[in-house]
Design a protein around this motif. Structure first.
Motif, PDB file in Angstrom:
ATOM      1  N   LEU A  18      67.861  -5.374 -37.363  1.00  0.00           N
ATOM      2  CA  LEU A  18      67.184  -4.209 -36.791  1.00  0.00           C
ATOM      3  C   LEU A  18      66.664  -3.284 -37.888  1.00  0.00           C
ATOM      4  O   LEU A  18      65.665  -2.594 -37.696  1.00  0.00           O
ATOM      5  CB  LEU A  18      68.112  -3.448 -35.854  1.00  0.00           C
ATOM      6  CG  LEU A  18      68.398  -4.150 -34.531  1.00  0.00           C
ATOM      7  CD1 LEU A  18      69.479  -3.389 -33.760  1.00  0.00           C
ATOM      8  CD2 LEU A  18      67.136  -4.271 -33.698  1.00  0.00           C
ATOM      9  N   LYS A  19      67.302  -3.301 -39.067  1.00  0.00           N
ATOM     10  CA  LYS A  19      66.815  -2.469 -40.180  1.00  0.00           C
ATOM     11  C   LYS A  19      65.392  -2.861 -40.564  1.00  0.00           C
ATOM     12  O   LYS A  19      64.602  -2.025 -40.961  1.00  0.00           O
ATOM     13  CB  LYS A  19      67.750  -2.540 -41.372  1.00  0.00           C
ATOM     14  CG  LYS A  19      67.816  -3.898 -42.028  1.00  0.00           C
ATOM     15  CD  LYS A  19      68.795  -3.928 -43.178  1.00  0.00           C
ATOM     16  CE  LYS A  19      68.870  -5.324 -43.749  1.00  0.00           C
ATOM     17  NZ  LYS A  19      69.837  -5.430 -44.820  1.00  0.00           N
ATOM     18  N   TRP A  20      65.047  -4.164 -40.457  1.00  0.00           N
ATOM     19  CA  TRP A  20      63.681  -4.605 -40.738  1.00  0.00           C
ATOM     20  C   TRP A  20      62.731  -4.054 -39.687  1.00  0.00           C
ATOM     21  O   TRP A  20      61.623  -3.626 -40.007  1.00  0.00           O
ATOM     22  CB  TRP A  20      63.597  -6.132 -40.766  1.00  0.00           C
ATOM     23  CG  TRP A  20      64.288  -6.735 -41.945  1.00  0.00           C
ATOM     24  CD1 TRP A  20      65.547  -7.269 -41.969  1.00  0.00           C
ATOM     25  CD2 TRP A  20      63.786  -6.817 -43.269  1.00  0.00           C
ATOM     26  NE1 TRP A  20      65.848  -7.688 -43.232  1.00  0.00           N
ATOM     27  CE2 TRP A  20      64.787  -7.434 -44.053  1.00  0.00           C
ATOM     28  CE3 TRP A  20      62.594  -6.442 -43.874  1.00  0.00           C
ATOM     29  CZ2 TRP A  20      64.616  -7.679 -45.404  1.00  0.00           C
ATOM     30  CZ3 TRP A  20      62.436  -6.695 -45.218  1.00  0.00           C
ATOM     31  CH2 TRP A  20      63.434  -7.290 -45.963  1.00  0.00           C
ATOM     32  N   VAL A  21      63.170  -4.069 -38.425  1.00  0.00           N
ATOM     33  CA  VAL A  21      62.335  -3.533 -37.344  1.00  0.00           C
ATOM     34  C   VAL A  21      62.075  -2.054 -37.590  1.00  0.00           C
ATOM     35  O   VAL A  21      60.941  -1.592 -37.494  1.00  0.00           O
ATOM     36  CB  VAL A  21      63.009  -3.745 -35.968  1.00  0.00           C
ATOM     37  CG1 VAL A  21      62.226  -3.076 -34.859  1.00  0.00           C
ATOM     38  CG2 VAL A  21      63.182  -5.242 -35.681  1.00  0.00           C
ATOM     39  N   TYR A  22      63.112  -1.302 -37.926  1.00  0.00           N
ATOM     40  CA  TYR A  22      62.957   0.124 -38.210  1.00  0.00           C
ATOM     41  C   TYR A  22      62.047   0.350 -39.408  1.00  0.00           C
ATOM     42  O   TYR A  22      61.201   1.243 -39.406  1.00  0.00           O
ATOM     43  CB  TYR A  22      64.310   0.788 -38.472  1.00  0.00           C
ATOM     44  CG  TYR A  22      65.286   0.706 -37.335  1.00  0.00           C
ATOM     45  CD1 TYR A  22      64.871   0.739 -36.009  1.00  0.00           C
ATOM     46  CD2 TYR A  22      66.649   0.589 -37.579  1.00  0.00           C
ATOM     47  CE1 TYR A  22      65.783   0.658 -34.971  1.00  0.00           C
ATOM     48  CE2 TYR A  22      67.563   0.510 -36.540  1.00  0.00           C
ATOM     49  CZ  TYR A  22      67.121   0.547 -35.246  1.00  0.00           C
ATOM     50  OH  TYR A  22      68.015   0.468 -34.219  1.00  0.00           O
ATOM     51  N   GLY A  23      62.233  -0.460 -40.437  1.00  0.00           N
ATOM     52  CA  GLY A  23      61.402  -0.321 -41.634  1.00  0.00           C
ATOM     53  C   GLY A  23      59.937  -0.578 -41.341  1.00  0.00           C
ATOM     54  O   GLY A  23      59.063   0.162 -41.791  1.00  0.00           O
ATOM     55  N   ASN A  26      58.432   2.307 -39.378  1.00  0.00           N
ATOM     56  CA  ASN A  26      58.215   3.518 -40.170  1.00  0.00           C
ATOM     57  C   ASN A  26      57.195   3.331 -41.279  1.00  0.00           C
ATOM     58  O   ASN A  26      56.892   4.273 -42.003  1.00  0.00           O
ATOM     59  CB  ASN A  26      59.538   3.992 -40.773  1.00  0.00           C
ATOM     60  CG  ASN A  26      60.442   4.582 -39.722  1.00  0.00           C
ATOM     61  OD1 ASN A  26      60.007   5.291 -38.842  1.00  0.00           O
ATOM     62  ND2 ASN A  26      61.721   4.268 -39.805  1.00  0.00           N
ATOM     63  N   ALA A  27      56.678   2.126 -41.430  1.00  0.00           N
ATOM     64  CA  ALA A  27      55.700   1.845 -42.493  1.00  0.00           C
ATOM     65  C   ALA A  27      54.369   1.459 -41.858  1.00  0.00           C
ATOM     66  O   ALA A  27      53.965   2.057 -40.870  1.00  0.00           O
ATOM     67  CB  ALA A  27      56.233   0.737 -43.400  1.00  0.00           C
ATOM     68  N   GLN A  28      53.720   0.472 -42.419  1.00  0.00           N
ATOM     69  CA  GLN A  28      52.413   0.038 -41.933  1.00  0.00           C
ATOM     70  C   GLN A  28      52.518  -1.055 -40.879  1.00  0.00           C
ATOM     71  O   GLN A  28      51.529  -1.680 -40.531  1.00  0.00           O
ATOM     72  CB  GLN A  28      51.577  -0.470 -43.111  1.00  0.00           C
ATOM     73  CG  GLN A  28      51.320   0.579 -44.148  1.00  0.00           C
ATOM     74  CD  GLN A  28      50.646  -0.016 -45.377  1.00  0.00           C
ATOM     75  OE1 GLN A  28      50.502  -1.229 -45.513  1.00  0.00           O
ATOM     76  NE2 GLN A  28      50.239   0.844 -46.284  1.00  0.00           N
ATOM     77  N   GLY A  29      53.711  -1.315 -40.389  1.00  0.00           N
ATOM     78  CA  GLY A  29      53.911  -2.388 -39.422  1.00  0.00           C
ATOM     79  C   GLY A  29      54.278  -3.677 -40.128  1.00  0.00           C
ATOM     80  O   GLY A  29      54.368  -3.730 -41.343  1.00  0.00           O
TER      81      GLY A  29
END
Length: 50
Positions: A18-23, A26-29
Motif C-alpha cells: 500500500l505504501k507504493w499506492v500512496y506514493g 502523492n506523486a505523478q501517478g
C-alpha cells in the motif's frame, strides 16, 4: 518493459505494498503490476489465506 519510477512489479499482493499506492497517489501517478516478476515475466497471482 523494465521497472521505472512510475512502474512497479510485484509477484503477489502484500498489504505493505500500500505504501507504493500512496506514493504513486502523492506523486505523478504510476502502475503496479501484480503477478509479474522483476524481469517483467508473468508469473501469475498466488492467493494467500490468513
Amino acid at each position: 518493459m523494465p521497472e521505472q519510477h512510475n512502474i512497479e512489479y510485484k509477484q503477489s499482493w502484500r498489504d505493505e505494498y500500500l505504501k507504493w499506492v500512496y506514493g504513486f497517489a502523492n506523486a505523478q501517478g504510476g502502475r503496479i503490476f501484480i503477478g509479474v516478476d522483476d524481469n517483467s515475466h508473468i508469473v501469475g497471482v498466488e492467493i494467500c489465506k490468513k
